[in-house]
Design a protein around this motif. Sequence first.
Motif, short mmCIF file in Angstrom:
data_model
loop_
_atom_site.label_atom_id
_atom_site.label_comp_id
_atom_site.label_asym_id
_atom_site.label_seq_id
_atom_site.Cartn_x
_atom_site.Cartn_y
_atom_site.Cartn_z
N GLY A 2 20.60 68.78 90.96
CA GLY A 2 21.88 69.40 91.33
C GLY A 2 23.06 68.47 91.19
N ALA A 3 22.81 67.15 91.23
CA ALA A 3 23.89 66.17 91.09
C ALA A 3 24.59 66.30 89.74
N ILE A 4 23.85 66.74 88.73
CA ILE A 4 24.44 66.88 87.39
C ILE A 4 25.50 67.97 87.39
N PHE A 5 25.27 69.05 88.14
CA PHE A 5 26.29 70.11 88.25
C PHE A 5 27.57 69.55 88.84
N TRP A 6 27.46 68.76 89.89
CA TRP A 6 28.65 68.21 90.53
C TRP A 6 29.28 67.11 89.69
N MET A 7 28.49 66.50 88.82
CA MET A 7 29.05 65.58 87.84
C MET A 7 29.93 66.34 86.86
N TRP A 8 29.49 67.54 86.47
CA TRP A 8 30.31 68.39 85.60
C TRP A 8 31.60 68.80 86.31
N GLY A 39 28.04 63.37 76.93
CA GLY A 39 27.15 62.22 77.03
C GLY A 39 26.20 62.27 78.21
N CYS A 40 26.73 62.49 79.40
CA CYS A 40 25.89 62.50 80.60
C CYS A 40 24.94 63.69 80.63
N THR A 41 25.39 64.82 80.11
CA THR A 41 24.54 66.01 80.07
C THR A 41 23.32 65.79 79.18
N VAL A 42 23.55 65.19 78.03
CA VAL A 42 22.45 64.92 77.09
C VAL A 42 21.42 64.00 77.74
N THR A 43 21.87 62.93 78.40
CA THR A 43 20.94 62.01 79.06
C THR A 43 20.16 62.72 80.15
N ALA A 44 20.85 63.53 80.96
CA ALA A 44 20.18 64.25 82.04
C ALA A 44 19.09 65.18 81.51
N LEU A 45 19.38 65.91 80.44
CA LEU A 45 18.40 66.84 79.88
C LEU A 45 17.21 66.10 79.27
N VAL A 46 17.45 64.94 78.68
CA VAL A 46 16.35 64.13 78.14
C VAL A 46 15.39 63.75 79.26
N ILE A 47 15.93 63.32 80.40
CA ILE A 47 15.09 62.91 81.53
C ILE A 47 14.34 64.09 82.13
N LEU A 48 15.06 65.20 82.33
CA LEU A 48 14.46 66.37 83.00
C LEU A 48 13.42 67.09 82.14
N THR A 49 13.53 66.98 80.82
CA THR A 49 12.57 67.68 79.94
C THR A 49 11.42 66.80 79.48
N SER A 50 11.47 65.51 79.77
CA SER A 50 10.48 64.57 79.22
C SER A 50 9.17 64.55 79.99
N GLY A 51 9.20 65.00 81.26
CA GLY A 51 7.98 64.99 82.07
C GLY A 51 7.80 63.73 82.89
N VAL A 52 8.73 62.76 82.82
CA VAL A 52 8.57 61.51 83.56
C VAL A 52 9.31 61.55 84.90
N TYR A 53 10.14 62.57 85.11
CA TYR A 53 10.93 62.66 86.33
C TYR A 53 10.05 63.12 87.50
N GLN A 54 9.99 62.31 88.59
CA GLN A 54 9.11 62.58 89.73
C GLN A 54 9.92 62.59 91.03
N PRO A 55 10.64 63.67 91.32
CA PRO A 55 11.52 63.70 92.49
C PRO A 55 10.81 63.51 93.82
N GLU A 56 9.60 64.09 93.98
CA GLU A 56 8.89 63.94 95.25
C GLU A 56 8.60 62.47 95.55
N LEU A 57 8.19 61.71 94.52
CA LEU A 57 7.90 60.29 94.69
C LEU A 57 9.15 59.52 95.08
N TYR A 58 10.28 59.82 94.40
CA TYR A 58 11.52 59.10 94.69
C TYR A 58 11.98 59.37 96.12
#
Length: 453
Positions: free
Chosen positions: A98-104, A316-335
């Motif tokens: 959700g932080a990406i929305f507020w970044m927009w 720029g920031c949107t592209v980076t965010a989508l790369v992270i969210l679609t790659s499968g490496v993002y682990q929010p519960e762990l963080y």
Amino acid sequence: MEELIHGLQKLVWGPGMLVFFLGTGIRFTIQSDFFQIRKIHIWLGKTIGSLWKNKDVKKTGKEHAISQFQSFCTALAATLGTGNITGVATALIFGGPGAIFWMWVSAFFGMMTNYGENYLGIRYRYKDKNGRWIGGAMVYMERGLNSRFLAVLFAVCCLAASLGMGNMVQGNSMAKGLETAFSIPPFLTGTICMILVAIISAGGVKRIASLTEKLVPFMAGIYFLGALAVLAINWQAVPGAVKLIFTQAFQLKAGAGGIAGYTMGQAVRMGIARGIFSNEAGLGSSVMAHAQTDVQSPEIQGMWGILEVFIDTIVGCTVTALVILTSGVYQPELYLKQISQGIETIDGTTLTGQAFAAVIPWGEQFLAAATALFAFATIAGWSYFGEQTAAYLGKEKGAFLYRLFYVLLTLPGCILAPSLIWELSDAFNGMMALPNLIALFFLGKEVKFYSEN
């Protein structure tokens, strides 16, 4: 000292300052009748569109000025940096998707803040005895607001921010990335970087602008091509990532309705703060580059400011965010678990590197090289910002001493940049914004918006 700096950083980037940033952008947005939406065809046509129609936009024959495109690239060089890579990942780690929305949101209103800054920068700039433009936020504070105190405060904070956030932090990110990916010793990275910065800064704004007009399109193009390759492979996950950004932007309670327990408060705070960190709208720093252009119309240069924020954050920031969210490496519960237990979590650069590596062979090496280019461009851009403020405070002697110190600081910055430097630099960034936002509040009524009539 650590507690003092940490407290200062939290105070400067607290809710009050973030509201002040947003409020400034909202004011200019309403004042312009939503210019960034209504007149999108105009500001795109007068900036990117003019590159093909008007050769004067890319070149200038004036001895002490740079072209509109060069001033845009110099300003963008200072903002396209670790904020677009590390900053986005950090926002996801501590604020959730959700932080990406507020970044927009911060970028949407920040586009008009940047317009207002650059309009005033052109309006109040003047030429010295040698025919060179003298401009920047401190100039419209002194000549427009008649406040030497705010001008000096801004200049001092900008000077400190340039040495920390503009130099040491960028250099350390570059050196760490190259050491991890290519086993290049930080001392070697620092030495080469120091020599290059010395050569570039010695040539003044003309040489810096000549570098950035070539480097910025190249590095941005390479990075976006790599990111788009990741998204093309993971295209099926893109709609889900976009949906996650919107749904978690308004998640009021931890764990309610989303895959992780980020609250709306966390998303808003991290999204707005990292958005400002990325595009610097409201800080007043990039005005010094825009003020050197050969343009005569404040409205035209204001539109280049809109484009700067659009490319930096919306794209720029949107592209980076989508790369992270679609790659499968993002682990929010762990963080979230690590954050709640006070355990140090993964850093933003590493997370983004893992996202690229999950899809692209040599993905971490690719990101390290991209980060090095982004960081070096930022160091080059900020060297000019700092030199301008040093010249404002101490004339030519002050500028010379600053340039020497800035170059020498590049080496230790690549080798050592403790977390204390990050927080102190972040605090000076925010302190620099305070006098600038005050000036924009009182001078905002003078800002006019481009009309086709």
